[in-house]
Write a protein that holds these residues in place. Structure first.
Motif, PDB file in Angstrom:
ATOM      1  N   PRO A 105     -24.169  30.510 107.697  1.00 43.93           N
ATOM      2  CA  PRO A 105     -22.895  29.832 107.849  1.00 43.93           C
ATOM      3  C   PRO A 105     -21.587  30.854 107.667  1.00 43.93           C
ATOM      4  O   PRO A 105     -21.831  31.754 106.865  1.00 43.93           O
ATOM      5  CB  PRO A 105     -22.775  28.850 106.630  1.00 43.93           C
ATOM      6  CG  PRO A 105     -24.204  28.630 106.386  1.00 43.93           C
ATOM      7  CD  PRO A 105     -24.951  29.895 106.554  1.00 43.93           C
ATOM      8  N   TRP A 121     -20.276  30.570 113.333  1.00 47.77           N
ATOM      9  CA  TRP A 121     -19.048  30.654 112.599  1.00 47.77           C
ATOM     10  C   TRP A 121     -17.785  29.968 112.967  1.00 47.77           C
ATOM     11  O   TRP A 121     -17.556  29.888 114.153  1.00 47.77           O
ATOM     12  CB  TRP A 121     -18.472  32.401 112.231  1.00 47.77           C
ATOM     13  CG  TRP A 121     -19.667  33.124 111.600  1.00 47.77           C
ATOM     14  CD1 TRP A 121     -20.834  32.914 111.381  1.00 47.77           C
ATOM     15  CD2 TRP A 121     -19.601  34.523 111.532  1.00 47.77           C
ATOM     16  NE1 TRP A 121     -21.423  33.753 110.666  1.00 47.77           N
ATOM     17  CE2 TRP A 121     -20.997  35.013 110.857  1.00 47.77           C
ATOM     18  CE3 TRP A 121     -18.804  35.577 111.699  1.00 47.77           C
ATOM     19  CZ2 TRP A 121     -21.035  36.079 110.287  1.00 47.77           C
ATOM     20  CZ3 TRP A 121     -19.067  36.770 111.610  1.00 47.77           C
ATOM     21  CH2 TRP A 121     -20.276  37.166 110.820  1.00 47.77           C
ATOM     22  N   LEU A 161     -18.010  22.961 105.277  1.00 48.07           N
ATOM     23  CA  LEU A 161     -19.233  23.255 105.479  1.00 48.07           C
ATOM     24  C   LEU A 161     -20.051  22.662 104.319  1.00 48.07           C
ATOM     25  O   LEU A 161     -19.484  22.567 103.200  1.00 48.07           O
ATOM     26  CB  LEU A 161     -19.260  25.143 105.291  1.00 48.07           C
ATOM     27  CG  LEU A 161     -18.341  25.817 106.303  1.00 48.07           C
ATOM     28  CD1 LEU A 161     -18.417  27.171 106.220  1.00 48.07           C
ATOM     29  CD2 LEU A 161     -18.762  25.352 107.862  1.00 48.07           C
ATOM     30  N   VAL A 175     -23.006  24.239 102.321  1.00 47.94           N
ATOM     31  CA  VAL A 175     -23.795  25.425 102.194  1.00 47.94           C
ATOM     32  C   VAL A 175     -24.328  25.235 100.773  1.00 47.94           C
ATOM     33  O   VAL A 175     -23.675  25.057  99.568  1.00 47.94           O
ATOM     34  CB  VAL A 175     -22.948  26.702 101.852  1.00 47.94           C
ATOM     35  CG1 VAL A 175     -23.679  27.856 101.802  1.00 47.94           C
ATOM     36  CG2 VAL A 175     -21.956  26.718 103.377  1.00 47.94           C
TER      37      VAL A 175
END
Length: 311
Positions: free
Chosen positions: A111, A161, A171, A173
């Motif tokens: 990511p 990205w 995001l 993550v």
């Protein structure tokens, strides 16, 4: 002048010339290839979070013939980052994208987010380096345009990205929700701070982000202050090249090409504004303009930030 004094003056001039030549050889022929990973631990995560590895890359200024830089960047995937933050100026030549592909392909699937610098849109041009001491550089109206669309298709469609120029993205993550926001190049006044969402820390609720990142290419004070007001937990920037030429062992850059304090133009520091203290990482970057191929007292770098729970 006596013969002895003449010989002493000549020796001094010769020594100064030799020192200057040696510095030039070091900066042009050696140090700009001494690629470095700078590592820092930063405590910004919620309690009990596992460490998060953030790879901060900036200012590659890639040209097609820069194979040593491309090969070194291709090794960065071995750092196994959880997240990549790219703070712009990826291109340094109209044909730089091929080199970037080799450099970044190993990070496919990791990511990431990115913002643009002016050299993602316009090719570099020759400049008088002494003019940087008079203030931030001006735009060259005759600079040729680069293929920013091809760069974005690679970074967004192939690497996955998120482009956060004057916008935000969320995001997921490593079991964390990360809110990110960024701006286009503030050095060219392309930033639109009013477009950013209100993420002030005191407005967060139980379902909000675990981490908020503020991302900019150029670390102008107005941008860093606004990011701090908007609740960023960590600020990331590039653009300065760390001064690119520094007095060895000095804590300050000679120039920063923006209005950030010179002692904060490279590395990890604290940005204070409005009663908040926020970690700020300014990358000295990996590259340089093809018209200024030198690094002295300022090795090319990326940063690996290990984010840890707050103490």
């Amino acid at each position: 002048m006596t013969p002895g004094a003449s010989r002493a003056a000549l020796a001094a001039v010769t020594a100064a010339g030799a020192a200057g030549l040696g510095a030039a050889v070091w900066g042009v022929g050696i140090e700009r290839y001494l690629f470095t990973v700078r590592e820092h631990d930063v405590r910004v995560l919620p309690p009990a979070s596992r460490p998060l590895r953030v790879l901060h890359v900036s200012d590659a200024h890639m040209a097609p013939w820069q194979h040593r830089k491309q090969e070194w960047m291709a090794t960065l995937a071995a750092l196994e980052p959880d997240l990549v933050v790219n703070t712009g100026d990826n291109l340094g030549h109209a044909d730089g994208l091929a080199g970037l592909r080799h450099a970044f392909d190993g990070l496919r699937g990791v990511p990431g987010v990115y913002v643009h610098g002016s050299n993602d849109r316009y090719a570099p041009s020759p400049r008088n380096p002494l003019r940087y001491f008079t203030g931030p550089s001006k735009r060259n109206a005759t600079a040729s345009k680069l293929d920013t669309g091809a760069l974005d298709r690679y970074l967004s469609d192939e690497l996955g990205w998120a482009d956060i120029d004057n916008t935000a993205a969320t995001l997921d993550v490593a079991d964390l929700r990360i809110d990110t926001f960024g701006v286009d190049d503030a050095h060219r006044d392309w930033d639109d701070l009013d477009a950013l969402p209100p993420l002030r820390a005191h407005q967060r609720d139980a379902g909000s982000a675990d981490l908020v990142l503020g991302v900019t290419h150029a670390p102008y004070r107005r941008v860093l202050d606004t990011f701090t007001d908007l609740g960023a937990d960590l600020l990331l920037a590039g653009h300065t090249h760390g001064g690119q030429v520094r007095i060895p062992l000095s804590s300050k850059a000679l120039v920063a090409n923006c209005d950030i304090p010179l002692d904060q133009a490279r590395g990890l520091s604290t940005w204070s504004h409005g009663g908040r203290d926020v970690p700020l990482n300014v990358s000295a970057g990996i590259g340089h303009s093809i018209y200024a191929p030198v690094r002295f007292g300022c090795r090319p770098e990326v940063t690996l930030l290990t984010l840890l729970p707050r103490g």
